[in-house]
Scaffold this motif. Structure first.
Motif, short mmCIF file in Angstrom:
data_model
loop_
_atom_site.label_atom_id
_atom_site.label_comp_id
_atom_site.label_asym_id
_atom_site.label_seq_id
_atom_site.Cartn_x
_atom_site.Cartn_y
_atom_site.Cartn_z
N PRO A 37 0.80 -1.22 0.00
CA PRO A 37 0.00 0.00 0.00
C PRO A 37 0.83 1.27 0.00
CG PRO A 37 -0.06 -1.05 2.16
CD PRO A 37 0.62 -2.02 1.23
N THR A 38 2.11 1.17 0.33
CA THR A 38 2.98 2.35 0.34
C THR A 38 3.51 2.70 -1.03
OG1 THR A 38 4.73 0.82 1.03
CG2 THR A 38 3.69 2.16 2.75
N ARG A 39 3.25 1.90 -2.04
CA ARG A 39 3.73 2.23 -3.38
C ARG A 39 2.96 3.42 -3.95
NH1 ARG A 39 3.95 -1.95 -7.77
NH2 ARG A 39 5.38 -0.39 -8.63
N SER A 40 3.65 4.25 -4.71
CA SER A 40 3.04 5.41 -5.34
C SER A 40 2.13 4.97 -6.48
CB SER A 40 4.14 6.33 -5.89
OG SER A 40 3.65 7.19 -6.87
N GLY A 75 12.80 5.78 -7.23
CA GLY A 75 12.42 4.79 -6.23
C GLY A 75 11.43 3.74 -6.69
N TYR A 76 11.27 3.56 -8.01
CA TYR A 76 10.32 2.55 -8.48
C TYR A 76 10.61 1.19 -7.85
CZ TYR A 76 7.82 -0.70 -11.49
OH TYR A 76 6.99 -1.70 -11.95
N TRP A 77 11.86 0.73 -7.96
CA TRP A 77 12.20 -0.59 -7.45
C TRP A 77 12.36 -0.58 -5.94
CZ3 TRP A 77 11.49 -4.59 -10.51
CH2 TRP A 77 11.46 -4.38 -11.89
N THR A 78 12.73 0.54 -5.38
CA THR A 78 12.85 0.66 -3.92
C THR A 78 11.53 0.36 -3.23
OG1 THR A 78 14.53 2.37 -4.27
CG2 THR A 78 13.60 2.19 -2.06
N GLN A 79 10.45 0.84 -3.82
CA GLN A 79 9.14 0.65 -3.21
C GLN A 79 8.72 -0.82 -3.21
OE1 GLN A 79 6.20 3.28 -4.91
NE2 GLN A 79 7.23 5.11 -4.15
N LYS A 112 13.04 14.23 -2.89
CA LYS A 112 11.88 13.37 -3.12
C LYS A 112 12.13 11.96 -2.58
CE LYS A 112 8.83 11.69 -6.81
NZ LYS A 112 8.54 11.73 -8.28
N LEU A 113 13.32 11.42 -2.87
CA LEU A 113 13.64 10.08 -2.39
C LEU A 113 13.76 10.06 -0.87
CD1 LEU A 113 14.32 7.15 -3.13
CD2 LEU A 113 16.72 7.84 -3.34
N LYS A 114 14.37 11.09 -0.32
CA LYS A 114 14.50 11.16 1.13
C LYS A 114 13.13 11.22 1.81
CE LYS A 114 16.92 13.59 4.85
NZ LYS A 114 15.79 13.56 5.79
N ALA A 115 12.23 12.03 1.23
CA ALA A 115 10.89 12.13 1.79
C ALA A 115 10.17 10.79 1.73
CB ALA A 115 10.09 13.20 1.05
N MET A 116 10.39 10.04 0.66
CA MET A 116 9.77 8.72 0.54
C MET A 116 10.30 7.79 1.63
SD MET A 116 9.99 6.05 -2.66
CE MET A 116 11.43 5.16 -2.04
N LEU A 117 11.61 7.77 1.83
CA LEU A 117 12.20 6.89 2.83
C LEU A 117 11.78 7.29 4.24
CD1 LEU A 117 15.82 6.59 1.38
CD2 LEU A 117 13.96 4.94 1.16
N ASP A 118 11.72 8.59 4.49
CA ASP A 118 11.36 9.08 5.83
C ASP A 118 9.87 8.93 6.10
OD1 ASP A 118 13.98 9.78 6.22
OD2 ASP A 118 13.70 11.92 5.82
N GLY A 119 9.07 8.88 5.02
CA GLY A 119 7.62 8.90 5.18
C GLY A 119 7.00 7.58 5.57
#
Length: 273
Positions: A37-40, A75-79, A112-119
């Motif tokens: 559910p956390t994927r964009s 972050g496509y694959w990161t998610q 943007k990537l940092k916000a994704m990781l922190d979020g």
């Protein structure tokens, strides 16, 4: 006729190396990660072009693998990989650094990537950040990684003229017989390869020779992300096509109908120490 009809005999022969790809049912943990559910939603919309379950299954990753992803971009694959490896595996993001080349700095830890990781700390709290670039060519300690993955970055390394240095750094980080999984935009075999890959395209045969020169052995190819509509000859290079659509509204419907680029997917094994 598509450029794919003009593949050289050598490239055709390579197709016999293609491995069978696991189905969704073969790895429910991977399917669950793809549906996290956390994927964009914007990135989920690209699954039809990128085939994440099939591609990661082709590389052979398991939930307990030690994986390094090089230059994750948006972050496509990161998610997907972060939740997949969270409980039993190890996941490193190798980022470009401020002391690197312009393209390395572009692939650093963006806001943007940092916000994704922190979020979403429950998902990303086990992600380790490492450095990778001309001044940091080893993305992980020597012989520590089961897999190093890089998606659509080889052309960036070619543009800076440091592809061999970076590929040898990846070789250093992998365990004996470790796997390099690589995807990039496939160039037209009828055209000579620009060593700088200014249009973003890399001939598959050229990529294989380059990677094998760095100490790897090709063990599999896949047509997961093939797109015969892509002629690899566009006004703004590969960035003419989605998702970049570099021409803006000009011929937008035409390029959206073509879709994302024709991409090769290659699997290499580390040879030697």
């Amino acid at each position: 006729m598509s450029h794919r009809a003009f593949l050289s005999a050598g490239a055709v022969a390579l197709s016999i190396l293609a491995f069978p790809v696991a189905s969704h049912a073969d790895d429910p943990a991977l399917t669950q990660a793809v549906h996290a559910p956390t994927r964009s939603p914007k990135l989920v919309d690209r699954d039809g072009a990128r085939h994440p379950v099939a591609e990661l299954s082709f590389f052979g990753i398991t939930p307990s693998s030690t994986v390094v992803e090089i230059w994750p971009g948006g972050g496509y694959w990161t998610q997907i990989l972060a939740p997949y490896l969270h409980d039993h595996g190890t996941y490193d993001l190798a980022l470009g650094q401020p002391d690197g080349t312009p393209i390395e700095r572009e692939f650093g830890l963006s806001p943007k990537l940092k916000a994704m990781l922190d979020g979403a700390p429950a998902v990303y709290d086990h992600v380790h950040l490492t450095a990778f670039g001309l001044h940091h060519p080893a993305p992980a300690p020597a012989g520590s990684a089961d897999f190093v993955l890089t998606f659509r970055n080889l052309h960036n390394w070619m543009s800076e003229g440091d592809a061999q240095t970076l590929l040898r750094g990846i070789h250093h980080a992998l365990k004996p017989h470790g796997i390099l999984g690589i995807e990039d935009h496939r160039g037209n075999t009828r055209a000579p390869q620009d060593p700088k890959a200014a249009d973003g395209y890399v001939r598959q045969d050229y990529a294989i020779r380059m990677i094998e020169k760095a100490g790897f052995r090709l063990v599999g190819t896949s047509e997961i992300n093939a797109n015969p509509r892509d002629t690899a000859n566009w006004p703004k290079g590969v960035w003419t096509l989605p998702p970049s659509l570099a021409l803006g509204d000009k011929d937008r419907a035409k390029y959206q109908a073509i879709g994302e680029a024709d991409n090769f997917v290659l699997k290499f094994e580390k040879v030697g120490r």
